[in-house]
Design an enzyme around this catalytic site. Structure first.
Site, PDB file in Angstrom:
ATOM      1  N   LEU A 144      -4.757  -9.516   0.544  1.00 56.56           N
ATOM      2  CA  LEU A 144      -3.689  -8.541   0.317  1.00 56.56           C
ATOM      3  C   LEU A 144      -2.329  -9.231   0.295  1.00 56.56           C
ATOM      4  CD1 LEU A 144      -4.793  -5.639   2.728  1.00 56.56           C
ATOM      5  CD2 LEU A 144      -5.284  -5.859   0.294  1.00 56.56           C
ATOM      6  N   GLU A 389      -2.575  -6.705  10.126  1.00 60.77           N
ATOM      7  CA  GLU A 389      -2.776  -5.280   9.789  1.00 60.77           C
ATOM      8  C   GLU A 389      -1.474  -4.494   9.910  1.00 60.77           C
ATOM      9  OE1 GLU A 389      -5.437  -5.634   8.638  1.00 60.77           O
ATOM     10  OE2 GLU A 389      -7.025  -6.336   9.958  1.00 60.77           O
TER      11      GLU A 389
END
Length: 410
Positions: A144, A389
């Site tokens: 990501l 995260e």
């Protein structure tokens, strides 16, 4: 440090706390049995390997991954008809806590399966990949973040340009754990630029790069990132230079990549909270052993009220965070999105873990600031949970934006 703080050889005897009884409505005999199995495996099999391999920055052995696959840990959330356990976020996080208590990377590797990378359009192919995921034969990596797009995933610049039936991917990804050892890499890419007036996240998509384990395909190169902790698998800096991937490997439909990433992050953040609880619990249990082993002034230091009270506060904070992540995981299993609550529990549990593992080092005195004791590993790993995260600051933004919308927004 004075001579009086010189460590004895080896580590204090591990003092396992009793397995907490899962409270109603969460308790079931099946969950209790799964929790005990995971705890026995973590303490008997994973912890000795962690103590041996983490100082070497070693990787999780393939044979341990195979054992985890046999126990079903890569398919906890995969439907039974596809070979999984058919369970939910609650059990997934519960097992992750137990594994992370021994070695966080082992609690993390199970997230690289659970049906990840299986959302292809072809139903037969999807069923095949789900089964491989459940059996540990389809373990991936998630790409990501980029050097300039981590907290702000809408700013992803890695490009996937269509050329016939293929995408040609070019760009730079960072912080991709397990990339080389993986069977696939799930990559967030930009397939088109947003139109005027559209959100910056428009035009993002998720593409699965299938690959051979322990190698990179043509058009992809990687450099290991040397971390201070979170050993067990290698984290990579990746460069895509004309990597070709079939268009059929795109997950979902065009333009949904950002929304898919956000939905995945909700569960990932509760999973991170569970891992943080496991690390903090490890610090508590190791400190219990040390406070009984270490003697000063002709007494075990566990006799001293200041240290006893610190330990009590540490244990209470662990229990509080565990109850919170179980509550949010339960709500996710009920079908609630829980974006705000996932951010809350990720924020509170990870900040707690960084502080509690730091307190564990303090309780160990000078011995805590050595590599002779496990508590320094717990701290190094817990410190990272406040960053990945989404950093603690990003969690605060998510929470505050949902409690107090800014003027001109809904």
């Amino acid at each position: 440090m004075s001579d009086s703080s010189t460590a004895s050889s080896g580590s204090a005897e591990v003092m396992e706390a009793p397995i907490p009884v899962l409270p109603a409505p969460y308790h079931s005999p099946e969950r209790e049995a799964l929790q005990k199995q995971a705890r026995d495996f973590a303490m008997g099999r994973v912890l000795p390997l962690a103590n041996e391999l983490d100082p070497q920055k070693g990787e999780i052995p393939r044979e341990l991954i195979d054992e985890m696959a046999e126990l079903g840990y890569f398919g906890i959330t995969v439907p039974k008809e596809n070979g999984g356990l058919g369970l939910g976020a609650f059990e997934y996080c519960m097992v992750a806590e137990e594994l992370a208590r021994a070695w966080m990377s082992v609690g993390s590797i199970i997230a690289r399966a659970q049906g990840a990378g299986t959302g292809v359009a072809d139903s037969e192919r999807r069923g095949e990949l789900l089964h491989r995921s459940a059996t540990g034969a389809w373990i991936g990596a998630i790409a990501l973040s980029e050097p300039d797009a981590g907290s702000d995933l809408a700013g992803v610049e890695t490009r996937a340009v269509r050329d016939g039936d293929e995408f040609v991917i070019t760009g730079h990804k960072r912080w991709t754990g397990n990339a080389k050892a993986a069977d696939f890499i799930q990559v967030l890419v930009r397939t088109e630029d947003p139109e005027p007036g559209e959100k910056r996240s428009a035009g993002l998509a998720t593409v699965v790069v299938e690959k051979e384990r322990d190698s990179f395909p043509d058009g992809l190169t990687g450099t290991p990132i040397d971390k201070i902790g979170y050993h067990g698998f290698v984290t990579w800096d990746l460069h895509f230079d004309g990597l070709r991937v079939p268009v059929s490997n795109q997950l979902g439909s065009g333009g949904e990549g950002f929304a898919d990433a956000q939905a995945w992050l909700n569960i990932a953040r509760v999973h991170t909270a569970a891992r943080a609880v496991g690390l903090a619990r490890a610090a508590v249990e190791d400190s219990i052993g040390y406070l009984q082993e270490r003697r000063q002034f002709e007494h075990p230091i566990g006799d001293f009220q200041a240290l006893r009270f610190k330990l009590a506060t540490m244990a209470a904070r662990v229990e509080q965070a565990r109850s919170f992540y179980q509550h949010v995981a339960h709500r996710l299993d009920q079908g609630e999105p829980c974006e705000r609550e996932a951010a809350m529990v990720k924020l509170l549990a990870t900040e707690m873990a960084a502080e509690v593992t730091g307190d564990g080092i303090q309780l160990h005195g000078g011995n805590g600031y050595t590599t002779e004791r496990q508590v320094e590993r717990h701290w190094r790993d817990a410190r990272l949970t406040t960053i990945f995260e989404g950093t603690s600051e990003i969690q605060m933004k998510i929470i505050s934006d949902r409690l107090l919308p800014r003027a001109g927004t809904s």
